[in-house]
Design an enzyme around this catalytic site. Sequence first.
Site, PDB file in Angstrom:
ATOM      1  N   ASP A  64       0.952  -1.190  -0.069  1.00 21.53           N
ATOM      2  CA  ASP A  64      -0.073  -0.029  -0.036  1.00 21.53           C
ATOM      3  C   ASP A  64       0.882   1.381  -0.162  1.00 21.53           C
ATOM      4  OD1 ASP A  64      -1.747   1.971   0.654  1.00 21.53           O
ATOM      5  OD2 ASP A  64      -3.180   0.662   1.802  1.00 21.53           O
ATOM      6  N   TYR A 156      -9.281  15.028  -5.194  1.00 16.00           N
ATOM      7  CA  TYR A 156      -8.476  14.265  -6.426  1.00 16.00           C
ATOM      8  C   TYR A 156      -7.569  15.422  -6.919  1.00 16.00           C
ATOM      9  CZ  TYR A 156      -7.654  11.535 -10.656  1.00 16.00           C
ATOM     10  OH  TYR A 156      -7.034  11.138 -11.877  1.00 16.00           O
ATOM     11  N   ALA A 158      -6.619  18.534  -5.783  1.00 14.00           N
ATOM     12  CA  ALA A 158      -5.700  18.792  -4.919  1.00 14.00           C
ATOM     13  C   ALA A 158      -4.566  17.875  -4.923  1.00 14.00           C
ATOM     14  CB  ALA A 158      -6.272  19.090  -3.442  1.00 14.00           C
ATOM     15  N   LYS A 160      -3.722  15.771  -7.335  1.00 11.57           N
ATOM     16  CA  LYS A 160      -3.024  15.609  -8.733  1.00 11.57           C
ATOM     17  C   LYS A 160      -2.183  17.075  -9.024  1.00 11.57           C
ATOM     18  CE  LYS A 160      -4.265  11.534  -9.936  1.00 11.57           C
ATOM     19  NZ  LYS A 160      -3.053  10.449 -10.037  1.00 11.57           N
TER      20      LYS A 160
HETATM   21  P1  NAP Z   1      -7.407   1.938 -12.189  1.00 10.79           P
HETATM   22  O1  NAP Z   1      -7.949   0.961 -13.156  1.00 10.79           O
HETATM   23  O2  NAP Z   1      -8.597   2.117 -10.966  1.00 10.79           O
HETATM   24  O3  NAP Z   1      -6.335   1.029 -11.032  1.00 10.79           O
HETATM   25  C1  NAP Z   1      -5.677   1.581  -9.814  1.00 10.79           C
HETATM   26  C2  NAP Z   1      -4.517   0.898  -9.683  1.00 10.79           C
HETATM   27  O4  NAP Z   1      -4.063   1.792  -8.290  1.00 10.79           O
HETATM   28  C3  NAP Z   1      -4.881  -0.493  -9.412  1.00 10.79           C
HETATM   29  O5  NAP Z   1      -3.467  -1.147  -9.823  1.00 10.79           O
HETATM   30  C4  NAP Z   1      -4.769  -0.456  -7.865  1.00 10.79           C
HETATM   31  O6  NAP Z   1      -4.214  -1.840  -7.505  1.00 10.79           O
HETATM   32  C5  NAP Z   1      -3.811   0.542  -7.381  1.00 10.79           C
HETATM   33  N1  NAP Z   1      -3.848   1.152  -6.202  1.00 10.79           N
HETATM   34  C6  NAP Z   1      -5.029   1.669  -5.420  1.00 10.79           C
HETATM   35  N2  NAP Z   1      -4.822   2.099  -4.339  1.00 10.79           N
HETATM   36  C7  NAP Z   1      -3.488   1.667  -3.872  1.00 10.79           C
HETATM   37  C8  NAP Z   1      -2.651   1.812  -2.846  1.00 10.79           C
HETATM   38  N3  NAP Z   1      -3.072   2.382  -1.861  1.00 10.79           N
HETATM   39  N4  NAP Z   1      -1.384   1.328  -3.024  1.00 10.79           N
HETATM   40  C9  NAP Z   1      -0.770   0.936  -4.268  1.00 10.79           C
HETATM   41  N5  NAP Z   1      -1.609   0.670  -5.364  1.00 10.79           N
HETATM   42  C10 NAP Z   1      -3.086   1.091  -5.107  1.00 10.79           C
HETATM   43  O7  NAP Z   1      -6.947   3.200 -12.281  1.00 10.79           O
HETATM   44  P2  NAP Z   1      -6.442   3.919 -13.747  1.00 10.79           P
HETATM   45  O8  NAP Z   1      -7.630   4.576 -14.341  1.00 10.79           O
HETATM   46  O9  NAP Z   1      -5.529   2.937 -14.354  1.00 10.79           O
HETATM   47  O10 NAP Z   1      -5.625   5.338 -13.115  1.00 10.79           O
HETATM   48  C11 NAP Z   1      -4.088   5.065 -13.007  1.00 10.79           C
HETATM   49  C12 NAP Z   1      -3.760   6.403 -12.415  1.00 10.79           C
HETATM   50  O11 NAP Z   1      -3.937   7.413 -13.652  1.00 10.79           O
HETATM   51  C13 NAP Z   1      -4.258   6.841 -11.337  1.00 10.79           C
HETATM   52  O12 NAP Z   1      -3.217   7.731 -10.624  1.00 10.79           O
HETATM   53  C14 NAP Z   1      -5.246   8.055 -11.774  1.00 10.79           C
HETATM   54  O13 NAP Z   1      -5.555   9.047 -10.972  1.00 10.79           O
HETATM   55  C15 NAP Z   1      -4.701   8.407 -12.922  1.00 10.79           C
HETATM   56  N6  NAP Z   1      -5.644   9.177 -13.998  1.00 10.79           N
HETATM   57  C16 NAP Z   1      -6.420   8.284 -14.643  1.00 10.79           C
HETATM   58  C17 NAP Z   1      -7.300   8.773 -15.619  1.00 10.79           C
HETATM   59  C18 NAP Z   1      -8.318   7.955 -16.008  1.00 10.79           C
HETATM   60  O14 NAP Z   1      -9.358   8.519 -16.984  1.00 10.79           O
HETATM   61  N7  NAP Z   1      -8.670   6.697 -16.130  1.00 10.79           N
HETATM   62  C19 NAP Z   1      -7.181  10.045 -15.862  1.00 10.79           C
HETATM   63  C20 NAP Z   1      -6.187  10.729 -15.238  1.00 10.79           C
HETATM   64  C21 NAP Z   1      -5.209  10.246 -14.390  1.00 10.79           C
HETATM   65  P3  NAP Z   1      -5.281  -3.160  -7.114  1.00 10.79           P
HETATM   66  O15 NAP Z   1      -5.781  -3.485  -8.443  1.00 10.79           O
HETATM   67  O16 NAP Z   1      -4.544  -3.892  -6.088  1.00 10.79           O
HETATM   68  O17 NAP Z   1      -6.645  -2.539  -6.316  1.00 10.79           O
END
Ligand code: NAP
Length: 248
Positions: A64, A156, A158, A160
């Site tokens: 984590d 979120y 804040a 980012k």
């Molecule tokens: P996602 O599909 O929800 O995947 C989240 C990942 O983060 C999973 O691998 C999860 O692990 C892990 N995670 C969550 N809490 C954690 C913790 N406390 N410690 C370690 N790992 C943790 O998210 P995503 O859409 O791929 O987003 C990835 C990143 O891109 C994030 O930082 C998000 O804010 C950013 N982002 C996403 C978007 C979008 O539109 N999707 C846009 C802008 C920025 P588990 O599988 O083990 O739960």
Amino acid sequence: MIDLTGRVALVTGASRGIGRAIARQLAECGAAVAVNYVTNAAAAEAVVAEIIAGGRQGLAVQADVRDREAVKAMVARTVEVFGRLDILVNNAGVLADQYLAFMSDEQFDTVLDICLKGAFNCCRAAVRPMMKGRWGRIVNVSSDAGLMGDLRRANYAAAKAGLLGLTKSLARELAGQGILVNAVAPGIIATDMTADMDDKRRATMLGLIPLQRFGQPEEVAAVVAFLCSDAAAYITGQVVGIDGGLRM
Ligand code: NAP
């Protein structure tokens, strides 16, 4: 062609979504990759299996990112198995959307702790092995929300935006050690995080994106791989938007 042969990367939140695409891409470019997850061991192991099937080295590492000791142990394990650490991608992130008046302390703290403090924990732990090699790349996965703000996302946005301050400060602090620190700011990318968006918001957002579609995780991963490569040797402290033109 981006060549990361001989490099070792750690990608947080690499069991799913954007992190998984980044882990795959870095491995495809030749790096050995430590695939971090928090709860989803089977998904992380599946990513590692794919990396190994592709002829590269992979390792699933549970931690984590909020937990300082767990992060230290994860970095130590990566160095123990692969002998070094050159690349850190701080990708782990969560949402806990709510209007300000109704946002609980827990919703605010959880998002700040994972998205911002988690990245800080990982940078602090990873920087020593990078300094040893006098070469390093840190890429922080921020968001358009950190630059533009977003409804129901004071927490979120804040976190980012804070990540961008962290990126620029570390870029200045670590430049002399050969460690480059950059951020990417994705717009809307098709992952679990955006899967439950309702039709009305989906249509509204598509109307704001000049390229008229959401992004794919692989489109973020390609930019991250470039920032990790020697081709990006003169880029540090920057924020690269990957958003189909949403913010310009
Ligand atoms: P996602 O599909 O929800 O995947 C989240 C990942 O983060 C999973 O691998 C999860 O692990 C892990 N995670 C969550 N809490 C954690 C913790 N406390 N410690 C370690 N790992 C943790 O998210 P995503 O859409 O791929 O987003 C990835 C990143 O891109 C994030 O930082 C998000 O804010 C950013 N982002 C996403 C978007 C979008 O539109 N999707 C846009 C802008 C920025 P588990 O599988 O083990 O739960």
